[in-house]
Design an enzyme around this catalytic site. Structure first.
Site, PDB file in Angstrom:
ATOM      1  CG  MET A 157       1.079   0.127   7.279  1.00  0.00           C
ATOM      2  SD  MET A 157       1.448   0.934   5.691  1.00  0.00           S
ATOM      3  CE  MET A 157      -0.084   1.776   5.334  1.00  0.00           C
ATOM      4  CB  SER A 183      -4.763  -3.704   4.850  1.00  0.00           C
ATOM      5  OG  SER A 183      -4.119  -2.756   4.021  1.00  0.00           O
ATOM      6  CG  ASP A 214      -8.867   1.507  -0.771  1.00  0.00           C
ATOM      7  OD1 ASP A 214      -8.102   2.354  -0.274  1.00  0.00           O
ATOM      8  OD2 ASP A 214      -8.866   0.315  -0.428  1.00  0.00           O
ATOM      9  CG  HIS A 263      -7.875   0.403   2.944  1.00  0.00           C
ATOM     10  ND1 HIS A 263      -7.844  -0.557   1.947  1.00  0.00           N
ATOM     11  CD2 HIS A 263      -6.946   0.007   3.853  1.00  0.00           C
ATOM     12  CE1 HIS A 263      -6.939  -1.470   2.234  1.00  0.00           C
ATOM     13  NE2 HIS A 263      -6.389  -1.161   3.394  1.00  0.00           N
TER      14      HIS A 263
END
Length: 299
Positions: free
Chosen positions: A34, A108, A226, A282
């Protein structure tokens, strides 16, 4: 000396002919997450160079959805995921360098998108799938957003809280298509146009199951610190226990696994599922970790 050369050269030539030329490296397809793009030198461009440095001669295709890097980034927020997957399947099928098969690495949301490619588009064949922080049971929040996308994600959060499962939002907001509300499981199953489909929530598509089980390895990387994915255990195919949003359960305790709707139980027993954890937030990892942990699956 001449006599020695005359005796040795035919033997070496015969050995070369028997062994044949060195096998070409298996191609690699990567899909960004993203707010990213195919060729960002700090993300996908960096990963591509890492792989090319360690595996000389490898063909790496970093997927771009759209005609420009800006379009590619925008599409990671606003282009229907099913349309994106169809576009990627077309790209892969028309690429002559992939016809013998390829490995795939998704970052991701690119992790679950490449899993959809494996399930829906078996030609050319995906050999190994490496999901780096992919959210395979979806998300129920975005505590933090990547890079400079925070203003976009603030709007996304509000939209998802209010109307995640309306037709308009499902059609036009990527993150809604893998939004998984454990308090509204029935709405999720009925109205999620992407994740509920690839996770067999509305029935069993045997083709999806067969195609996923054809993978040699399905590697799932979870980031142990994360702060972007809620819940992080989705990166290992776990999720919140249905009906609440506090207690999580691992993949092996989900109905998806117990009923083996995707073949994950059978793959697990066959040693095809690999669960890796890495310290860090992340998508934060070191080159050394990448080299020692992920590269072996590509060689």
């Amino acid at each position: 000396m001449a006599a020695l050369r005359a005796a040795v050269l035919p033997v070496l030539l015969g050995l070369f002919l028997c062994l044949g030329p060195a096998a070409a490296a298996t191609p690699l397809v990567i899909w960004h997450g993203m707010g990213d793009s195919c060729c960002n030198p700090l993300s996908m461009g960096y990963v591509q160079k890492l792989v090319e440095k360690k595996i000389p001669g490898i063909y790496v295709l970093s997927l771009k959805i759209g005609n420009s890097l800006i379009q590619d980034m925008e599409n990671s927020f606003f282009m229907n995921v099913n349309d994106q997957v169809r576009e990627v399947c077309s790209q892969l099928a028309s690429d002559p360098q992939l016809k013998g098969g390829y490995n795939a690495m998704g970052f991701s949301q690119g992790g679950q998108f490449l899993r959809a490619v494996a399930q829906r588009c078996p030609s050319p064949p995906m050999l190994n799938l490496i999901s780096v922080g992919g959210q395979h049971q979806g998300v129920y929040g975005f505590p933090r957003c990547p890079g400079e996308s925070s203003h976009v994600c603030d709007w996304i959060r509000k939209t998802l809280d209010l109307a995640a499962y309306t037709a308009a939002v499902q059609e036009h907001l990527v993150q809604a298509e893998y939004w998984h509300d454990p308090l509204k499981e029935e709405d999720y199953r009925k109205h999620s146009i992407f994740l509920a489909d690839i996770n067999q929530e509305r029935g069993i598509n045997e083709t999806y199951k067969k195609n996923l089980m054809a993978l040699k390895k399905f590697v799932m990387v979870k980031f142990l610190n994360d702060t972007m994915v809620d819940p992080p255990i989705s990166e290992w195919f776990g999720f919140y226990r249905s009906g609440q949003a506090k207690e999580t359960v691992p993949l092996q305790e989900t109905s998806l696994y117990k009923e083996d709707r995707l073949g994950l139980q059978e793959m697990d027993k066959a040693g095809k599922l690999v669960f890796l954890g890495v310290k860090g937030d992340h998508l934060h990892f070191s080159e050394e970790w990448f080299d020692t942990t992920l590269l072996p699956f590509l060689q």
